[in-house]
Enzyme design. Structure first.
Site, PDB file in Angstrom:
ATOM      1  N   GLU A 207       0.865   3.968   1.735  1.00 24.54           N
ATOM      2  CA  GLU A 207       1.309   4.429   3.055  1.00 24.54           C
ATOM      3  C   GLU A 207       2.488   3.609   3.562  1.00 24.54           C
ATOM      4  O   GLU A 207       3.478   4.156   4.046  1.00 24.54           O
ATOM      5  CB  GLU A 207       0.169   4.322   4.090  1.00 24.54           C
ATOM      6  CG  GLU A 207      -1.088   5.050   3.729  1.00 24.54           C
ATOM      7  CD  GLU A 207      -2.131   4.186   3.039  1.00 24.54           C
ATOM      8  OE1 GLU A 207      -3.314   4.338   3.366  1.00 24.54           O
ATOM      9  OE2 GLU A 207      -1.766   3.370   2.165  1.00 24.54           O
TER      10      GLU A 207
ATOM     11  N   CYS B  68      -2.687  -0.264   7.517  1.00 24.25           N
ATOM     12  CA  CYS B  68      -1.875   0.946   7.396  1.00 24.25           C
ATOM     13  C   CYS B  68      -2.019   1.845   8.620  1.00 24.25           C
ATOM     14  O   CYS B  68      -1.037   2.447   9.070  1.00 24.25           O
ATOM     15  CB  CYS B  68      -2.235   1.692   6.120  1.00 24.25           C
ATOM     16  SG  CYS B  68      -1.702   0.806   4.626  1.00 24.25           S
TER      17      CYS B  68
ATOM     18  N   HIS C 289       0.846  -1.192   0.000  1.00 22.68           N
ATOM     19  CA  HIS C 289       0.000   0.000   0.000  1.00 22.68           C
ATOM     20  C   HIS C 289       0.884   1.246   0.000  1.00 22.68           C
ATOM     21  O   HIS C 289       2.012   1.222   0.509  1.00 22.68           O
ATOM     22  CB  HIS C 289      -0.898   0.022   1.233  1.00 22.68           C
ATOM     23  CG  HIS C 289      -1.964  -1.015   1.214  1.00 22.68           C
ATOM     24  ND1 HIS C 289      -3.078  -0.945   2.014  1.00 22.68           N
ATOM     25  CD2 HIS C 289      -2.103  -2.161   0.494  1.00 22.68           C
ATOM     26  CE1 HIS C 289      -3.858  -1.997   1.801  1.00 22.68           C
ATOM     27  NE2 HIS C 289      -3.272  -2.751   0.880  1.00 22.68           N
TER      28      HIS C 289
ATOM     29  N   CYS D 144      -6.430   1.935   5.523  1.00 24.42           N
ATOM     30  CA  CYS D 144      -7.051   0.700   5.985  1.00 24.42           C
ATOM     31  C   CYS D 144      -6.539   0.376   7.392  1.00 24.42           C
ATOM     32  O   CYS D 144      -5.592   1.013   7.874  1.00 24.42           O
ATOM     33  CB  CYS D 144      -6.726  -0.436   5.015  1.00 24.42           C
ATOM     34  SG  CYS D 144      -5.007  -0.993   5.086  1.00 24.42           S
TER      35      CYS D 144
END
Length: 155
Positions: A58, A90, A56, A87
């Site tokens: 992040e 993260c 992801h 999410c």
């Protein structure tokens, strides 16, 4: 040291990253990590390319910044600009990395972990809670995601 980015300027940089993800066929989420006006890292989703569910934006930005700084925690003034509400995975990482401020654009009622879903920072087990600023350039961020998924769904 430079002036810190304005909220809109930081989110516009994150949108550049999100558009780069979309061009690769990735879910268009982008992130920019800044501290004291210095960009420490910028990243976008690479889940499909890397075949790695943790790739992801992040996570990639935080890992790059920590590696660049040779430290496990982010500086005390670090701000992460991300186009979509993080999410739960993260959000947990943001707490572990001791992020000072999270700035995000679009809300994610289905899969978010900050203001929706498990609200990771609100749990007693979360030992760090960053300041959260949401809804920055929300329409731009949400529109990018809406357009991306609309182009992939049959009529």
């Amino acid at each position: 040291m430079s002036e810190p980015l304005s909220l809109e300027a930081g989110m516009r940089l994150a949108l550049v990253q999100a558009r780069a993800a979309a061009a690769l066929g990735e879910v268009p989420v982008g992130a920019v990590l800044e501290a004291g006006g210095q960009i420490l890292a910028a990243a976008h989703n690479l889940v499909e390319r890397d075949q790695r569910p943790s790739a992801h934006a992040e996570l990639l930005a935080i890992e790059a910044a920590c590696q660049r700084l040779s430290q496990k925690w982010l500086p005390g003034n670090a701000r992460l600009f991300v186009t979509l509400e993080p999410c739960p995975m993260c959000a947990g990482l943001l707490a572990q990395a001791r992020l000072a401020t999270l700035v995000y654009g679009a809300y994610d009622p289905k899969s978010g972990g900050v203001d929706h879903g498990p609200k990771v920072f609100d749990h007693p087990q979360s030992h760090h809670r960053p300041q959260v600023i949401s809804g920055i350039l929300e329409q731009d961020c949400a529109g990018l995601l809406t357009d991306f998924f609309a182009a992939r769904r049959p009529l």
